[in-house]
Design an enzyme around this catalytic site. Structure first.
Site, PDB file in Angstrom:
ATOM      1  N   PRO A   2       0.827  -1.189   0.000  1.00  0.00           N
ATOM      2  CA  PRO A   2       0.000   0.000   0.000  1.00  0.00           C
ATOM      3  C   PRO A   2       0.868   1.249   0.000  1.00  0.00           C
ATOM      4  O   PRO A   2       1.778   1.383   0.812  1.00  0.00           O
ATOM      5  CB  PRO A   2      -0.779  -0.099   1.316  1.00  0.00           C
ATOM      6  CG  PRO A   2      -0.387  -1.405   1.932  1.00  0.00           C
ATOM      7  CD  PRO A   2       0.902  -1.793   1.323  1.00  0.00           C
ATOM      8  N   GLU A   3       0.581   2.118  -0.914  1.00  0.00           N
ATOM      9  CA  GLU A   3       1.221   3.425  -0.938  1.00  0.00           C
ATOM     10  C   GLU A   3       0.203   4.423  -0.392  1.00  0.00           C
ATOM     11  O   GLU A   3      -0.841   4.017   0.124  1.00  0.00           O
ATOM     12  CB  GLU A   3       1.683   3.757  -2.364  1.00  0.00           C
ATOM     13  CG  GLU A   3       2.598   2.664  -2.921  1.00  0.00           C
ATOM     14  CD  GLU A   3       3.127   2.959  -4.322  1.00  0.00           C
ATOM     15  OE1 GLU A   3       3.389   4.130  -4.630  1.00  0.00           O
ATOM     16  OE2 GLU A   3       3.258   2.006  -5.105  1.00  0.00           O
ATOM     17  N   HIS A  91      -3.749 -15.329   7.854  1.00  0.00           N
ATOM     18  CA  HIS A  91      -2.870 -14.178   8.048  1.00  0.00           C
ATOM     19  C   HIS A  91      -3.588 -13.006   8.705  1.00  0.00           C
ATOM     20  O   HIS A  91      -3.122 -11.874   8.643  1.00  0.00           O
ATOM     21  CB  HIS A  91      -2.262 -13.750   6.719  1.00  0.00           C
ATOM     22  CG  HIS A  91      -1.493 -14.848   6.056  1.00  0.00           C
ATOM     23  ND1 HIS A  91      -0.355 -15.397   6.595  1.00  0.00           N
ATOM     24  CD2 HIS A  91      -1.720 -15.528   4.908  1.00  0.00           C
ATOM     25  CE1 HIS A  91       0.099 -16.353   5.803  1.00  0.00           C
ATOM     26  NE2 HIS A  91      -0.718 -16.451   4.773  1.00  0.00           N
ATOM     27  N   ARG A 110       2.845 -11.036   4.738  1.00  0.00           N
ATOM     28  CA  ARG A 110       4.313 -10.986   4.812  1.00  0.00           C
ATOM     29  C   ARG A 110       4.830 -10.455   6.151  1.00  0.00           C
ATOM     30  O   ARG A 110       6.024 -10.460   6.388  1.00  0.00           O
ATOM     31  CB  ARG A 110       4.856 -10.166   3.646  1.00  0.00           C
ATOM     32  CG  ARG A 110       4.624 -10.864   2.316  1.00  0.00           C
ATOM     33  CD  ARG A 110       5.037 -10.018   1.157  1.00  0.00           C
ATOM     34  NE  ARG A 110       6.486  -9.901   1.041  1.00  0.00           N
ATOM     35  CZ  ARG A 110       7.090  -9.215   0.073  1.00  0.00           C
ATOM     36  NH1 ARG A 110       6.368  -8.588  -0.832  1.00  0.00           N
ATOM     37  NH2 ARG A 110       8.395  -9.155   0.017  1.00  0.00           N
ATOM     38  N   ARG A 152      22.596  15.999  -5.115  1.00  0.00           N
ATOM     39  CA  ARG A 152      22.305  14.564  -4.939  1.00  0.00           C
ATOM     40  C   ARG A 152      22.481  13.842  -6.271  1.00  0.00           C
ATOM     41  O   ARG A 152      21.927  14.242  -7.292  1.00  0.00           O
ATOM     42  CB  ARG A 152      20.877  14.382  -4.410  1.00  0.00           C
ATOM     43  CG  ARG A 152      20.642  15.058  -3.063  1.00  0.00           C
ATOM     44  CD  ARG A 152      21.327  14.298  -1.940  1.00  0.00           C
ATOM     45  NE  ARG A 152      20.734  13.006  -1.732  1.00  0.00           N
ATOM     46  CZ  ARG A 152      19.752  12.769  -0.879  1.00  0.00           C
ATOM     47  NH1 ARG A 152      19.254  13.743  -0.141  1.00  0.00           N
ATOM     48  NH2 ARG A 152      19.260  11.571  -0.749  1.00  0.00           N
TER      49      ARG A 152
END
Length: 271
Positions: A2-3, A91, A110, A152
């Site tokens: 999920p973002e 899960h 996970r 950078r």
DNA sequence: CCGGACGCCTGTCGGC
DNA sequence: TGCCGACAGGCGTCCG
């Protein structure tokens, strides 16, 4: 997994079921997440009313009467609101049970997620303290990216995925935003002009806002709180579309690895 | 300080 | 069909 858009979608889905309700108990079936759930978490929460739900980057914050519950979905986490009597799957590690016998069920195959109580203010927590600005907030702009990126040499894609630079941009939306801004993902961050970083900041905002409006992206296991998938997958321009035509020019989408993550771009449009 | 690699986990998929 | 490696939406830590 999920973002920011998926976390925001989860927040909007669960908030109406949670805000103003009292927590009856926390049921932890497996405490072995990225950071183990501290043993005293359940007793910290029991009996407390949830005053508000917020999001900071990819963290969900449950404001309680005493302190704040932090929740991170990791790579594979998802949340459902269900009757507390519903049989948990393999899960389904944690249930936050309410007094009305509904529960917030946290599934995380996970186990890269996180669930922790912290004293207020949550922003002082070590994992939240050094986070960059919200991409949909007022502090995020091309000017900000320009100032942070000078000198950078890291690829711009790696740079915008760094939560200390800006929160919430994961692998899908980094790829999508860079395509929309027509910037090659491998270009050194410090060598991109202010004008092009304006375009990138706008692209990030636009892609995230569109994704939120469509309930996020469901590739495999992400579901909204009612079990429905998000629909942004059909709007993806480059992510997962190797060798398919670029939506702008028709050229083939290329795939490479940048910072150990799969990256997708159009070699014609993006420089 | 910076950038790159690694590891934490389980599930799935493609190739042989 | 079965096995095995590669890979997956994140991110803190370590090392040079």
């Amino acid at each position: 997994m999920p973002e920011l858009p998926e976390v925001e979608t989860s927040l909007r889905g669960i908030a109406p079921h949670l805000v103003g309700r009292r927590i009856a108990r926390l049921e932890v079936r497996d405490h072995r997440l990225r950071w183990p759930i501290p043993a005293d978490t359940a007793e910290r929460l029991a009996g407390q009313t949830i005053a508000a739900l917020r999001r900071r980057g990819k963290y969900l914050l449950f404001d309680l009467e005493q302190g704040v519950l932090l929740l991170h979905l990791g790579m594979s986490g998802s949340l459902r609101v269900l009757p507390a009597t519903t049989m948990p799957g393999p899960h389904d590690h944690v249930d936050l049970c309410l007094e009305d016998e509904q529960c917030l069920r946290f599934r995380d195959p996970r186990r890269f997620g996180m669930l922790q109580w912290t004293p207020s203010p949550a922003e002082a927590h070590p994992l939240l303290r050094d986070l960059g600005p919200e991409p949909l907030g007022p502090a995020f702009s091309g000017d900000y990216l320009h100032q942070r990126s000078r000198g950078r040499r890291a690829p711009i894609k790696t740079f915008i995925m760094d939560s200390h630079v800006v929160v919430g941009v994961g692998n899908i939306y980094a790829n999508e935003s860079l395509h929309l801004a027509r910037i090659h993902p491998n270009r050194a961050a410090g060598r991109i002009s202010r004008e092009r970083l304006d375009r990138l900041a706008g692209a990030i905002r636009s892609v995230l806002a569109d994704a939120i409006a469509q309930g996020g992206t469901s590739l495999r296991d992400f579901v909204q709180e009612d079990g429905k998938p998000g629909y942004f997958a059909q709007s993806l321009r480059v992510y997962g579309r190797t060798e398919q035509p670029c939506p702008s020019c028709g050229g083939p989408i290329r795939q490479c690895r940048i910072g150990q993550r799969s990256s997708f771009y159009c070699a014609v449009c993006q420089h």
